[in-house]
Design a protein around this motif. Structure first.
Motif, PDB file in Angstrom:
ATOM      1  N   LYS A  12      10.015 -21.101  20.339  1.00 52.01           N
ATOM      2  CA  LYS A  12      11.182 -21.865  20.779  1.00 52.01           C
ATOM      3  C   LYS A  12      11.400 -21.678  22.278  1.00 52.01           C
ATOM      4  N   GLN A  13      11.370 -20.411  22.723  1.00 54.78           N
ATOM      5  CA  GLN A  13      11.612 -20.118  24.138  1.00 54.78           C
ATOM      6  C   GLN A  13      10.525 -20.727  25.024  1.00 54.78           C
ATOM      7  N   ASN A  14       9.275 -20.646  24.568  1.00 61.94           N
ATOM      8  CA  ASN A  14       8.204 -21.203  25.398  1.00 61.94           C
ATOM      9  C   ASN A  14       8.374 -22.715  25.530  1.00 61.94           C
ATOM     10  N   LYS A  15       8.781 -23.356  24.442  1.00 67.06           N
ATOM     11  CA  LYS A  15       9.012 -24.808  24.478  1.00 67.06           C
ATOM     12  C   LYS A  15      10.173 -25.135  25.430  1.00 67.06           C
ATOM     13  N   ILE A  16      11.205 -24.291  25.428  1.00 66.49           N
ATOM     14  CA  ILE A  16      12.324 -24.509  26.357  1.00 66.49           C
ATOM     15  C   ILE A  16      11.836 -24.449  27.803  1.00 66.49           C
ATOM     16  N   TRP A  17      11.007 -23.427  28.124  1.00 65.36           N
ATOM     17  CA  TRP A  17      10.477 -23.328  29.497  1.00 65.36           C
ATOM     18  C   TRP A  17       9.649 -24.560  29.853  1.00 65.36           C
ATOM     19  N   GLN A  18       8.874 -25.024  28.903  1.00 63.71           N
ATOM     20  CA  GLN A  18       8.060 -26.216  29.182  1.00 63.71           C
ATOM     21  C   GLN A  18       8.962 -27.422  29.427  1.00 63.71           C
ATOM     22  N   ASN A  19      10.014 -27.550  28.609  1.00 70.56           N
ATOM     23  CA  ASN A  19      10.939 -28.672  28.793  1.00 70.56           C
ATOM     24  C   ASN A  19      11.672 -28.594  30.127  1.00 70.56           C
ATOM     25  N   GLN A  20      11.866 -27.354  30.612  1.00 70.14           N
ATOM     26  CA  GLN A  20      12.536 -27.182  31.909  1.00 70.14           C
ATOM     27  C   GLN A  20      11.604 -27.467  33.071  1.00 70.14           C
ATOM     28  N   GLY A  21      10.330 -27.694  32.778  1.00 71.39           N
ATOM     29  CA  GLY A  21       9.390 -28.081  33.822  1.00 71.39           C
ATOM     30  C   GLY A  21       8.585 -26.946  34.437  1.00 71.39           C
ATOM     31  N   PHE A  22       8.683 -25.740  33.863  1.00 71.84           N
ATOM     32  CA  PHE A  22       7.851 -24.644  34.367  1.00 71.84           C
ATOM     33  C   PHE A  22       6.393 -24.898  33.982  1.00 71.84           C
ATOM     34  N   PRO A  23       5.453 -24.384  34.786  1.00 75.22           N
ATOM     35  CA  PRO A  23       4.039 -24.556  34.432  1.00 75.22           C
ATOM     36  C   PRO A  23       3.773 -24.007  33.030  1.00 75.22           C
ATOM     37  N   LYS A  24       3.020 -24.757  32.250  1.00 77.22           N
ATOM     38  CA  LYS A  24       2.774 -24.338  30.875  1.00 77.22           C
ATOM     39  C   LYS A  24       1.875 -23.109  30.819  1.00 77.22           C
ATOM     40  N   MET A  25       2.232 -22.191  29.967  1.00 74.38           N
ATOM     41  CA  MET A  25       1.466 -20.937  29.812  1.00 74.38           C
ATOM     42  C   MET A  25       1.621 -20.463  28.378  1.00 74.38           C
ATOM     43  N   PRO A  26       0.639 -19.703  27.894  1.00 76.50           N
ATOM     44  CA  PRO A  26       0.779 -19.194  26.535  1.00 76.50           C
ATOM     45  C   PRO A  26       1.792 -18.048  26.445  1.00 76.50           C
ATOM     46  N   ILE A  27       2.448 -17.951  25.308  1.00 76.98           N
ATOM     47  CA  ILE A  27       3.294 -16.798  25.020  1.00 76.98           C
ATOM     48  C   ILE A  27       2.557 -15.951  23.982  1.00 76.98           C
ATOM     49  N   SER A  28       2.473 -14.641  24.260  1.00 78.22           N
ATOM     50  CA  SER A  28       1.781 -13.737  23.336  1.00 78.22           C
ATOM     51  C   SER A  28       2.774 -13.093  22.388  1.00 78.22           C
ATOM     52  N   VAL A  29       2.417 -13.088  21.124  1.00 82.18           N
ATOM     53  CA  VAL A  29       3.253 -12.492  20.092  1.00 82.18           C
ATOM     54  C   VAL A  29       2.435 -11.425  19.363  1.00 82.18           C
ATOM     55  N   ASN A  30       3.035 -10.256  19.181  1.00 80.41           N
ATOM     56  CA  ASN A  30       2.351  -9.183  18.446  1.00 80.41           C
ATOM     57  C   ASN A  30       2.413  -9.450  16.950  1.00 80.41           C
ATOM     58  N   LEU A  31       1.264  -9.443  16.326  1.00 81.63           N
ATOM     59  CA  LEU A  31       1.194  -9.657  14.884  1.00 81.63           C
ATOM     60  C   LEU A  31       0.988  -8.309  14.214  1.00 81.63           C
ATOM     61  N   SER A  32       1.760  -8.034  13.164  1.00 82.12           N
ATOM     62  CA  SER A  32       1.575  -6.769  12.460  1.00 82.12           C
ATOM     63  C   SER A  32       0.471  -6.924  11.418  1.00 82.12           C
ATOM     64  N   MET A  33       0.006  -5.780  10.956  1.00 87.53           N
ATOM     65  CA  MET A  33      -1.030  -5.748   9.920  1.00 87.53           C
ATOM     66  C   MET A  33      -0.628  -6.567   8.696  1.00 87.53           C
ATOM     67  N   ARG A  34       0.608  -6.356   8.232  1.00 87.85           N
ATOM     68  CA  ARG A  34       1.085  -7.077   7.045  1.00 87.85           C
ATOM     69  C   ARG A  34       1.063  -8.582   7.247  1.00 87.85           C
ATOM     70  N   GLN A  35       1.489  -8.995   8.444  1.00 87.57           N
ATOM     71  CA  GLN A  35       1.499 -10.432   8.708  1.00 87.57           C
ATOM     72  C   GLN A  35       0.086 -10.985   8.706  1.00 87.57           C
ATOM     73  N   PHE A  36      -0.811 -10.205   9.329  1.00 82.14           N
ATOM     74  CA  PHE A  36      -2.194 -10.680   9.462  1.00 82.14           C
ATOM     75  C   PHE A  36      -2.839 -10.860   8.095  1.00 82.14           C
ATOM     76  N   PHE A  37      -2.473  -9.993   7.143  1.00 83.78           N
ATOM     77  CA  PHE A  37      -3.073 -10.084   5.819  1.00 83.78           C
ATOM     78  C   PHE A  37      -2.214 -10.856   4.818  1.00 83.78           C
ATOM     79  N   GLN A  38      -1.193 -11.510   5.347  1.00 84.37           N
ATOM     80  CA  GLN A  38      -0.288 -12.274   4.512  1.00 84.37           C
ATOM     81  C   GLN A  38      -0.982 -13.521   3.964  1.00 84.37           C
ATOM     82  N   HIS A  39      -0.557 -13.904   2.777  1.00 82.81           N
ATOM     83  CA  HIS A  39      -1.039 -15.167   2.224  1.00 82.81           C
ATOM     84  C   HIS A  39      -0.529 -16.315   3.064  1.00 82.81           C
ATOM     85  N   ASN A  40      -1.358 -17.282   3.301  1.00 88.96           N
ATOM     86  CA  ASN A  40      -0.929 -18.491   3.990  1.00 88.96           C
ATOM     87  C   ASN A  40      -0.314 -18.245   5.375  1.00 88.96           C
ATOM     88  N   LEU A  41      -0.906 -17.301   6.102  1.00 86.40           N
ATOM     89  CA  LEU A  41      -0.458 -17.063   7.478  1.00 86.40           C
ATOM     90  C   LEU A  41      -0.606 -18.344   8.302  1.00 86.40           C
TER      91      LEU A  41
END
Ligand code: C2E
Ligand code: CA
Ligand code: CA
Ligand code: CA
Length: 278
Positions: free
Chosen positions: A99-128
């Protein structure tokens, strides 16, 4: 001796009891925090070493506790991981970051990736894949502007990891391996993982100026990533000397207190407008 033994047992027992009471309390508080969304994200810039420009940000969670103030993730993430509460927390992080990255893009800042830390449980979650895809749709963020950070330990089940990573690749998101060098990781399989970037752990960067072994390890990891056609970022850069060393060794990106600690969205916007200090 028998007497002492019994006392030891009682002390042990009451310690155990207070530990479990504390855990129960923490679990209840965390459940309340999830419902009340008592979390905030801070953002730390990732800087291109050649241009000095911000080319990404890492989202880092804080628990905005009503009485205790901002609580560091080191105090609750591992518990959240053990109890499974990391799954809803991780989903909140993912959604808030996109959401925040999309807000920055809408505000006209240069587009860049946002990194999110994924936990072990999330990584092995069904239908990630489905869950992430849903969040991207809801927030309207283009998948190429989301980067997921996983750790080496998540790649130990090689087949599973490759399968999950391929699904994430299909979505179009980027993947990096966090804390690289600290865990077990097979260099043989590294080239088989569909990943984009390695993140050199802070513990190596910390001592590069004092410890020739750490300097050699960092230089070698950087050289290896270039051979494997991966990007490489060093975390925990705190001094100009470290920055210089990383530049000379052709590290692509840097992140650390030398540029900025994790900051709130407003402060990050200032840096996007005026550049990072230094
Ligand atoms: P990490 O993913 O390795 O994140 C980097 C940590 O290093 C952050 O701590 C950051 O504030 C700190 N750091 C950045 N630059 C420097 C520096 O120059 N020097 C030093 N000494 N430290 C620096 P933070 O924010 O307290 O996060 C700690 C850990 O908590 C993270 O380590 C990550 O493993 C976990 N974490 C944070 N946010 C999340 C999240 O949303 N989800 C999950 N699953 N884990 C998270
Ligand atoms: Ca990280
Ligand atoms: Ca890290
Ligand atoms: Ca780390």
């Amino acid at each position: 001796a028998k007497e002492k033994g019994r006392n030891d047992f009682q002390i042990f027992n009451s310690d155990m009891k207070s530990v479990s009471i504390n855990r129960l309390k923490l679990e209840n508080e965390l459940r309340r925090a999830i419902i009340g969304e008592e979390f905030v994200l801070l953002y730390q810039p990732q800087v291109d070493i050649e241009t000095g420009r911000i080319v990404g940000v890492e989202a880092l969670i804080r628990w905005a506790h009503p009485e205790k103030g901002l609580i560091s993730p080191n105090h609750f993430i591992s518990f959240a991981e053990e109890s499974g509460l990391i799954v809803p927390i991780g989903e909140w992080v993912l959604r808030a970051a996109c959401k925040q990255n999309k807000i920055w893009q809408n505000q006209g800042f240069p587009k860049m990736p946002i990194s999110v830390n994924l936990s072990m449980r999330q990584f092995f979650q069904h239908n990630l894949k489905g869950k992430i895809s849903h969040v991207l749709e809801q927030t309207g963020l283009d998948p190429q502007y989301l980067e997921l950070e996983i750790t080496e330990s998540m790649t130990m089940d090689v087949d599973h990891a490759i399968q999950s990573l391929l699904e994430l690749k299909e979505l179009g998101v980027h993947v990096s391996i966090d804390d690289f060098g600290t865990g077990y990781s097979s260099l043989y399989y590294l080239k088989k993982f569909p990943i984009d970037k390695l993140k050199i752990d802070r513990s190596f960067v910390r001592d590069i100026m004092e410890d020739p072994n750490d300097a050699a390890i960092v230089a070698t990891i950087i050289a290896m990533t270039h051979h494997l056609n991966l990007k490489v970022i060093a975390e925990g850069v705190e001094t100009e000397e470290q920055l210089h060393f990383l530049h000379q060794n052709r590290c692509n990106e840097v992140q650390g207190y030398w540029f900025s600690p994790p900051v709130n969205a407003d402060q990050l916007e200032d840096m996007l407008s005026h550049g990072v200090p230094a």
